[in-house]
Design an enzyme around this catalytic site. Sequence first.
Site, PDB file in Angstrom:
ATOM      1  N   PHE A  35     -43.178  -2.295  26.593  1.00  0.00           N
ATOM      2  CA  PHE A  35     -44.340  -2.307  27.478  1.00  0.00           C
ATOM      3  C   PHE A  35     -44.248  -1.186  28.518  1.00  0.00           C
ATOM      4  O   PHE A  35     -45.253  -0.585  28.883  1.00  0.00           O
ATOM      5  CB  PHE A  35     -44.495  -3.679  28.136  1.00  0.00           C
ATOM      6  CG  PHE A  35     -44.710  -4.771  27.122  1.00  0.00           C
ATOM      7  CD1 PHE A  35     -45.936  -4.919  26.492  1.00  0.00           C
ATOM      8  CD2 PHE A  35     -43.679  -5.614  26.774  1.00  0.00           C
ATOM      9  CE1 PHE A  35     -46.131  -5.900  25.541  1.00  0.00           C
ATOM     10  CE2 PHE A  35     -43.863  -6.602  25.824  1.00  0.00           C
ATOM     11  CZ  PHE A  35     -45.090  -6.754  25.198  1.00  0.00           C
ATOM     12  N   CYS A  36     -43.025  -0.898  28.956  1.00  0.00           N
ATOM     13  CA  CYS A  36     -42.802   0.241  29.854  1.00  0.00           C
ATOM     14  C   CYS A  36     -43.122   1.542  29.130  1.00  0.00           C
ATOM     15  O   CYS A  36     -43.761   2.442  29.697  1.00  0.00           O
ATOM     16  CB  CYS A  36     -41.356   0.267  30.347  1.00  0.00           C
ATOM     17  SG  CYS A  36     -40.849  -1.209  31.252  1.00  0.00           S
ATOM     18  N   TYR A  46     -37.493  -0.512  32.427  1.00  0.00           N
ATOM     19  CA  TYR A  46     -36.274  -0.407  31.623  1.00  0.00           C
ATOM     20  C   TYR A  46     -36.568   0.660  30.585  1.00  0.00           C
ATOM     21  O   TYR A  46     -37.674   0.694  30.023  1.00  0.00           O
ATOM     22  CB  TYR A  46     -35.952  -1.694  30.866  1.00  0.00           C
ATOM     23  CG  TYR A  46     -35.737  -2.942  31.684  1.00  0.00           C
ATOM     24  CD1 TYR A  46     -35.137  -2.923  32.926  1.00  0.00           C
ATOM     25  CD2 TYR A  46     -36.132  -4.173  31.175  1.00  0.00           C
ATOM     26  CE1 TYR A  46     -34.940  -4.087  33.646  1.00  0.00           C
ATOM     27  CE2 TYR A  46     -35.930  -5.345  31.884  1.00  0.00           C
ATOM     28  CZ  TYR A  46     -35.337  -5.295  33.113  1.00  0.00           C
ATOM     29  OH  TYR A  46     -35.148  -6.444  33.809  1.00  0.00           O
TER      30      TYR A  46
END
Length: 135
Positions: free
Chosen positions: A60-61, A55
């Site tokens: 965290f991405c 996303y």
Amino acid sequence: VAASGIGLSVAFSSAEVAGTGGIKVGDLTRRSFTTKTARNGNKIIVPEKMILYQYEVCPFCNKVKAFLEYNDINYERVEVNPLSKKEIAFSDYKMVPFAVIDGVQVNGSADIIRYLSPNENSKSRDEEEKKWTRW
């Protein structure tokens, strides 16, 4: 062991993978890889093909993307619809980030970074891991 491009290419036989050869991250075993030297002097894995399912607003991405871009690792991004998640329908894992790295699915930001940055020096490894996983 044979030199390949800018790094080292190693292929393990199935007997070695079943035994003690290979690099393990949790229950994952990487059978072959090419490495290069990162900016900090440590070796990192250079995947032939990597797809990051993410996303855009996921912290965290973004941590994984920062690691990949800092280390000049090429990857393809797939934006996952948070409602339908049709882009990850093939997987039992329904959270992001996860990556398919040379055909191996790796789930979660810490494991993706750990998978791409093996380091035999445990002291350096601990310091590097703390840097990328402290938040």
